[in-house]
Each structure stands twice: as structure tokens, then as C-alpha cells.
Design a protein around this motif. Structure first.
Motif, PDB file in Angstrom:
ATOM      1  N   TYR A  87       0.845  -1.193   0.000  1.00  0.00           N
ATOM      2  CA  TYR A  87       0.000   0.000   0.000  1.00  0.00           C
ATOM      3  C   TYR A  87       0.880   1.242   0.000  1.00  0.00           C
ATOM      4  O   TYR A  87       1.982   1.247   0.555  1.00  0.00           O
ATOM      5  N   LEU A 116       4.562   6.985   2.547  1.00  0.00           N
ATOM      6  CA  LEU A 116       4.881   5.836   3.394  1.00  0.00           C
ATOM      7  C   LEU A 116       4.404   4.590   2.653  1.00  0.00           C
ATOM      8  O   LEU A 116       3.233   4.503   2.275  1.00  0.00           O
ATOM      9  N   GLN A 131       0.755   5.201   1.254  1.00  0.00           N
ATOM     10  CA  GLN A 131       0.015   6.135   2.091  1.00  0.00           C
ATOM     11  C   GLN A 131       0.653   7.519   2.004  1.00  0.00           C
ATOM     12  O   GLN A 131       1.725   7.756   2.562  1.00  0.00           O
ATOM     13  N   GLN A 169      -5.549  -8.195   7.884  1.00  0.00           N
ATOM     14  CA  GLN A 169      -4.220  -7.969   7.340  1.00  0.00           C
ATOM     15  C   GLN A 169      -3.387  -7.278   8.404  1.00  0.00           C
ATOM     16  O   GLN A 169      -3.864  -6.371   9.077  1.00  0.00           O
ATOM     17  N   PHE A 170      -2.158  -7.726   8.514  1.00  0.00           N
ATOM     18  CA  PHE A 170      -1.258  -7.186   9.520  1.00  0.00           C
ATOM     19  C   PHE A 170      -0.185  -6.371   8.814  1.00  0.00           C
ATOM     20  O   PHE A 170       0.492  -6.876   7.918  1.00  0.00           O
ATOM     21  N   PHE A 171      -0.039  -5.139   9.247  1.00  0.00           N
ATOM     22  CA  PHE A 171       0.849  -4.213   8.573  1.00  0.00           C
ATOM     23  C   PHE A 171       2.212  -4.124   9.247  1.00  0.00           C
ATOM     24  O   PHE A 171       2.326  -4.243  10.481  1.00  0.00           O
ATOM     25  N   GLY A 172       3.209  -3.869   8.430  1.00  0.00           N
ATOM     26  CA  GLY A 172       4.528  -3.554   8.930  1.00  0.00           C
ATOM     27  C   GLY A 172       4.626  -2.076   9.264  1.00  0.00           C
ATOM     28  O   GLY A 172       3.667  -1.326   9.068  1.00  0.00           O
ATOM     29  N   PRO A 173       5.790  -1.635   9.748  1.00  0.00           N
ATOM     30  CA  PRO A 173       5.966  -0.240  10.150  1.00  0.00           C
ATOM     31  C   PRO A 173       6.092   0.716   8.969  1.00  0.00           C
ATOM     32  O   PRO A 173       5.956   1.921   9.138  1.00  0.00           O
ATOM     33  N   LEU A 229       3.622   0.753   2.765  1.00  0.00           N
ATOM     34  CA  LEU A 229       3.266  -0.243   3.771  1.00  0.00           C
ATOM     35  C   LEU A 229       3.140  -1.619   3.150  1.00  0.00           C
ATOM     36  O   LEU A 229       2.569  -1.771   2.067  1.00  0.00           O
ATOM     37  N   ARG A 275       9.454   4.963   4.695  1.00  0.00           N
ATOM     38  CA  ARG A 275       9.139   6.339   4.282  1.00  0.00           C
ATOM     39  C   ARG A 275      10.075   6.741   3.155  1.00  0.00           C
ATOM     40  O   ARG A 275      11.289   6.808   3.346  1.00  0.00           O
ATOM     41  N   GLY A 328      -5.499   7.944   3.770  1.00  0.00           N
ATOM     42  CA  GLY A 328      -5.515   6.521   4.052  1.00  0.00           C
ATOM     43  C   GLY A 328      -4.654   5.760   3.063  1.00  0.00           C
ATOM     44  O   GLY A 328      -4.349   6.256   1.980  1.00  0.00           O
ATOM     45  N   PRO A 329      -4.234   4.553   3.421  1.00  0.00           N
ATOM     46  CA  PRO A 329      -3.425   3.734   2.496  1.00  0.00           C
ATOM     47  C   PRO A 329      -4.211   3.407   1.226  1.00  0.00           C
ATOM     48  O   PRO A 329      -5.428   3.206   1.273  1.00  0.00           O
TER      49      PRO A 329
END
Lengths: 111, 111
Positions: A35, A88, A37, A100-104, A90, A107, A42-43
Motif C-alpha cells: 500500500y 509511506l 500512504q 491484514q497485519f501491517f509492517g511499520p 506499507l 518512508r 488513508g493507504p
């Protein structure tokens, strides 16, 4: 469990350059999505990989490409960078459609 | 028209207040709904997901879905300064895991 990891954390590039971002999914997850962002938004879905193939793609130009490896990790490549690509980025991993689990995130700044 | 819309805020409340965050959506195909919390310069963190109309409670958080009016809400009871973040609602398209996000609502809880 390390969760979703992404590298690098920050990146500065100039217009016209190419960039590669990396993602390792959460253990047991075989699907990776990317994604973008932009600041204050929003993403937005770029694409999704499953079994090393691009399964879905959002409304992004061909300058955005990706790859998934046999260990389920993934790369996002962006060619001919534009100022508007600053965002950013993602990565998210999932075992199915309900979460869904996102990473940090990474950037990216394009100058 | 965006498929998922949120008021961007910022929404400022005193500590201990009940917070109501809302989303509207236009795509009748949306079946699942998620709420993500995103701290500044971090990736989104999944808070809750719901499938059917009605309420789902998890600790201080309650998610509410009204499919007849295409309206999604997240309630936070006894809000804390640590709840200060951007809250994103999202829904996966029924064709797969591609998430469509709202623009996010920024919440500030003041001590």
C-alpha cells in the motif's frame, strides 16, 4: 513472532531514480500486499502477491512492480521516481481475507 | 465519490470521554469491516473486524455496523491519552483481500 518487517525504514531518492523496498511477512502468512500512504491520507492498495504471482493490482502505473519469493518475502520496485511518489509504503501480510497485519512502513522521500 | 469516507478531524476530547468515530461506504459488496489504529509514523494496527450488522465489543472498544445505511462506527469508552492516533476504517473487496481505506480520523485525547 517478529511480525511484519520492512526495510529500509527511510529512503531519500531523486527524481528519475529507481527504488526497491523489502518486506518479510508474519510467520505463517503466505499473502503479501503493498500500500502507498500519502501524508494525511488513508493507504491505497498497490498490489497483492500470492504463490509468487501478482493476484490483484490497484490503480497504479507500470512503474510500480513487485516480486514474491518462495519464502513469501516480497519486494516493491518503483522506476522513474516522481515527486508524487513520496509517501509511506506499507506492506501487509495475511492468512486470509478477514485480517491484514501491517509492517511499520518505509518512508520514501523523492527530491 | 470515494468508496469509504471519514471525517478527517482532528477530534479533540478530554480524557475519560466516550469517543465516536464514523465511516460511510458506498459499495454494497462490502461485507467485512475493519478498524485500524495508526500512531504517528507507524504502520496501521488492526483493532477490530466485523462481518455482520450489529455490535462487537472488545474491552473499551465497540464496533457497530449498519448495512442498511452503510454506516460504520467505532466507540471508545473511557478514552486515554494513549488512544491519541489516527483511526482508519477499511473493507476488503469480495474479490480478495484488497483493502479500501477511508482517509482516517485523527483523534486527540487530552489529559
Amino acid at each position: 513472532d517478529a511480525g511484519v518487517t520492512q526495510s529500509p525504514t527511510h529512503l531519500i531518492k531523486t527524481r528519475g531514480q529507481q527504488v526497491t523496498l523489502r518486506c518479510s511477512p508474519k510467520s505463517g502468512h503466505d499473502t503479501v500486499s503493498w500500500y502507498q500512504q500519502a501524508l494525511g491520507q488513508g493507504p491505497q492498495f498497490i498490489f497483492q502477491y500470492y504463490e509468487e504471482e501478482e493476484r490483484q493490482r490497484g490503480n497504479f502505473p507500470d512503474r510500480f512492480s513487485g516480486h514474491q519469493f518462495p519464502n513469501y518475502s516480497s519486494e516493491l520496485n518503483v522506476n522513474a521516481l516522481l515527486l508524487g511518489d513520496s509517501a509511506l509504503y506499507l506492506c501487509a501480510s495475511s492468512p486470509g481475507p478477514t485480517s491484514q497485519f501491517f509492517g511499520p512502513g518505509t518512508r520514501l522521500t523523492v527530491l | 465519490q470515494k468508496e469509504v469516507e471519514q471525517d478527517p478531524g482532528p477530534l479533540s476530547v478530554p480524557e475519560g470521554a466516550i469517543v465516536s468515530l464514523n465511516c460511510t461506504y458506498s459499495n454494497s459488496a462490502f461485507q467485512y469491516f475493519m478498524w485500524y489504529r495508526q500512531y504517528s509514523r507507524k504502520g496501521p494496527e488492526l483493532l477490530m473486524y466485523t462481518y455482520s450488522s450489529g455490535n462487537k465489543e472488545d474491552g473499551r472498544f465497540t464496533a457497530q455496523v449498519d448495512k442498511s445505511s452503510k454506516y460504520i462506527s467505532l466507540f471508545i469508552r473511557d478514552s486515554q491519552p494513549s488512544d491519541s492516533a489516527t483511526y482508519l476504517c477499511a473493507s476488503p473487496h469480495n474479490a480478495g483481500n484488497m483493502l479500501t481505506f477511508g482517509g482516517g480520523t485523527r483523534l486527540m485525547v487530552k489529559p
